[in-house]
Design a protein around this motif. Structure first.
Motif, PDB file in Angstrom:
ATOM      1  N   ARG A 180      -3.186  -7.945  -3.351  1.00 46.19           N
ATOM      2  CA  ARG A 180      -3.202  -7.251  -2.073  1.00 46.19           C
ATOM      3  C   ARG A 180      -2.093  -6.220  -1.890  1.00 46.19           C
ATOM      4  O   ARG A 180      -2.219  -5.321  -1.055  1.00 46.19           O
TER       5      ARG A 180
ATOM      6  N   MET B 204       0.846  -1.185   0.000  1.00 47.80           N
ATOM      7  CA  MET B 204       0.000   0.000   0.000  1.00 47.80           C
ATOM      8  C   MET B 204       0.886   1.242   0.000  1.00 47.80           C
ATOM      9  O   MET B 204       1.872   1.311   0.728  1.00 47.80           O
TER      10      MET B 204
ATOM     11  N   ARG C  10      -2.479  -2.499   6.168  1.00 45.97           N
ATOM     12  CA  ARG C  10      -2.574  -3.717   5.361  1.00 45.97           C
ATOM     13  C   ARG C  10      -2.186  -4.941   6.185  1.00 45.97           C
ATOM     14  O   ARG C  10      -2.831  -5.988   6.102  1.00 45.97           O
TER      15      ARG C  10
ATOM     16  N   ASP D  19      -5.038  -5.854   8.356  1.00 52.29           N
ATOM     17  CA  ASP D  19      -6.089  -6.514   7.582  1.00 52.29           C
ATOM     18  C   ASP D  19      -5.720  -7.959   7.291  1.00 52.29           C
ATOM     19  O   ASP D  19      -6.561  -8.857   7.357  1.00 52.29           O
TER      20      ASP D  19
ATOM     21  N   GLY E  86      -3.010  -2.488  -1.806  1.00 49.07           N
ATOM     22  CA  GLY E  86      -4.065  -2.106  -0.866  1.00 49.07           C
ATOM     23  C   GLY E  86      -5.351  -1.600  -1.479  1.00 49.07           C
ATOM     24  O   GLY E  86      -6.294  -1.271  -0.754  1.00 49.07           O
TER      25      GLY E  86
ATOM     26  N   GLN F 206      -8.337  -3.819  -0.660  1.00 45.85           N
ATOM     27  CA  GLN F 206      -8.764  -3.673   0.735  1.00 45.85           C
ATOM     28  C   GLN F 206      -9.693  -2.480   0.895  1.00 45.85           C
ATOM     29  O   GLN F 206     -10.692  -2.548   1.614  1.00 45.85           O
TER      30      GLN F 206
END
Length: 592
Positions: free
Chosen positions: A424, A1, A60, A63, A427, A430
């Protein structure tokens, strides 16, 4: 991210140049000695440092790890406990809370910017303090002095957190049919029994105690929503000296496994004769809870805005750096084998859509925050009543339109990154997942639309809509300058909004399905008109500040983009509203 960069210049621009909140604060007796522009800017600077350096970099990983649940105990992701401690020690849990109990007492216009930063940094983490702030407000407004003295200071300082326990397995929006019971005890307390679901922060390890605000019914409760009372039920009972006592009979039975906000504990809470104390008057619990719902629903809208702002920053960074293909004109960078994504028209369309929604949403959330401040702090009852009417009209729009446009923006941000947006690492996926819940909880966006059109517009005979219309018309009376086309567009959009409002006011009397059928389109229509009004206000201010350079010219050009590419959506919304309910209700059940 990617790194989170807070839009401080735009926040200050909206607050002090467009909305002129400094004048409001100076003219409000309760705020004039509390806040001024220099103090506000210093608070925003510190909030930007906190969210961008402490919280955002770990979002991240949090998460990915999610929460852990075993034997009724929730363990939050690695680092959350330390982050929350720093947040609390900085006084950030009590940004808007009553200074009498250790809060900063800041206006909503300022806290809205802080909330955006928190949500952009990590929505999951923001929920633990955000729900606590709501519980603090409810207790401060409705609890007895004795209950306030027991709970508020420790909640405001972040030593304890709070929850709101409304939903039950069989009762979501229809709270009138809740089954949780409160039986009076001889010592003035109540035995609370029942099950609540979807309770954010119902169990966690961030603080030593969790203070639940629980809706339940007394034995003599009348049916429906008029029979709901509000109770404060601590996880641990509190001793007379303020220390934590024995465990109360409230436990987390399970946690939900969710699409997003993985690091937020969403719990099923079981109350088995737990000790609780009445907040406010018997059978008036829903009214007490809803005094803070305008703030909470704006807060959920800001979750959508925060996710969109973070996604925009990442998408812009990627579009500037990633090289793919060649531009259509002489944009070719011959020193490299491909051009940045930014040269491509479709990438620009998506980025500018995101920019228009984010900056328009920031202005709108701040505008609604300004109405909340006026409703609370204005010096005269007349001013407070006028602002409260605006709050009633615009709160459902803030919750629903900001989260709908927020999701559209995060999906665009994911799309710009292509395959990298789907995995992923960056980010973006997410943010899409985290934003999606904001359209659902605190009253689904469909419910917000019904509230707007059914209760606020039709319920007031159209009167609640009049002040906003009058304000926009007054704005449109000024010299348009280069904005003649956009002034006409906004005037036409407002005229159509007023016209369809009148049509619904007469049409629902002969078509009982009309309001339900067109409410969502109506809310979106009002949202685009409101954004258009604020975009023109921003553009007029920005063009008068050439010293701001690219910030000013970018603001002006984004306003042009909004009216050229996004505002025309009002025409299709008007058409769908005019189509009424007929095509929805001509189906027999067997034909679905």
């Amino acid at each position: 991210m990617s790194e989170y960069r807070v839009a401080l210049q735009d926040m200050n621009f909206v607050l002090f140049d467009v909305l002129n909140v400094a004048d409001d604060w100076a003219n409000m007796d309760q705020l004039s000695d509390v806040i001024d522009p220099d103090t506000a800017r210093a608070i925003l600077d510190e909030a930007a440092k906190l969210t961008s350096t402490l919280i955002a970099p770990k979002a991240r990983a949090a998460d990915e790890e999610g929460i852990h649940f075993a034997d009724g105990v929730v363990t939050t992701p690695t680092g959350y406990k330390e982050q929350f401690k720093q947040l609390a020690e900085g006084g950030w849990v009590g940004v808007t809370a009553n200074p009498e109990y250790g809060g900063m007492g800041m206006p909503k216009t300022l806290s809205a910017q802080y909330e955006e930063m928190m949500c952009a940094a990590d929505i999951s983490f923001s929920l633990y303090s955000g729900l606590t702030a709501g519980a603090i407000m409810a207790l401060d407004l409705h609890a007895s002095p004795e209950l306030k003295d027991i709970y508020l200071e420790k909640m405001v300082t972040g030593e304890w957190t709070g929850t709101m326990c409304l939903t039950e397995p069989h009762a979501g929006t229809d709270l009138g049919i809740i089954r949780s019971k409160a039986v009076p005890a001889d010592d003035g307390s109540y035995a609370i029994s029942g099950t609540k679901i979807f309770i954010t922060g119902g169990e966690h390890d961030l603080t030593d105690n969790i203070i639940h605000l629980v809706l339940a019914k007394l034995p003599d409760a009348p049916p429906g929503t008029k029979g709901i009372s509000l109770f404060v039920v601590p996880k641990f009972l509190v001793n007379e000296d303020g220390s934590i006592g024995e465990r109360n009979q409230v436990v987390a039975g399970s946690v939900e496994h969710k699409m997003g906000i993985h690091a937020s504990a969403t719990c099923v809470m079981n109350f088995d004769g737990a000790k609780g104390w009445l907040v406010g008057e018997p059978h008036r619990g829903l009214a007490a809870m809803f005094t803070m719902m305008n703030y909470e629903r704006l807060g959920v809208g800001i979750q959508g805005l925060g996710a969109a702002a973070r996604s925009y920053g990442t998408a812009l960074e990627y579009a500037l750096d990633r090289r793919q293909g060649r531009g259509a004109k002489a944009t070719v960078d011959k020193s490299a084998e491909a051009d940045p994504l930014l040269v491509h028209g479709d990438i620009r369309r998506m980025l500018l859509t995101m920019k228009a929604f984010v900056e328009g949403g920031r202005a709108f959330s701040s505008y609604v925050g300004q109405q909340l401040d006026r409703a609370k702090y204005a010096n005269t009852a007349e001013e407070r009543a006028a602002a409260e009417a605006q709050v009633q009209l615009l709160t459902p729009v803030a919750k629903a339109f900001l989260t709908d446009t927020g999701l559209e923006a995060t999906i665009a941000g994911q799309q710009i990154l292509g395959g990298h947006g789907y995995v992923r690492e960056w980010g973006q996926e997410q943010l899409v997942r985290d934003c999606r819940i904001a359209q659902i909880y605190e009253g689904t966006n469909g419910i917000q639309a019904l509230d707007l059109l059914g209760r606020k517009v039709v319920g007031s005979g159209g009167q609640l809509l009049l002040p906003l219309g009058a304000e926009i018309k007054q704005f449109l009376e000024q010299e348009p300058g280069q904005w003649g086309t956009e002034f006409k567009q906004l005037a036409q959009g407002l005229s159509e909004l007023e016209r369809v409002s009148k049509d619904v006011l007469t049409g629902f009397q002969s078509d009982e399905n009309l309001i339900n059928s067109v409410a969502v389109d109506y809310l979106n229509l009002l949202g685009y008109v409101a954004f258009g009004y604020l975009w023109l206000r921003m553009a007029k201010v920005a063009e008068a500040k050439p010293e701001l350079g690219a910030f000013s010219t970018g603001k002006v050009k984004t306003a042009k983009f909004y009216f050229a590419k996004l505002f025309p959506r009002v025409h299709s919304l008007v058409a769908t509203i005019d189509a009424g309910s007929e095509t929805l209700y001509e189906f027999d059940q067997s034909e679905f």
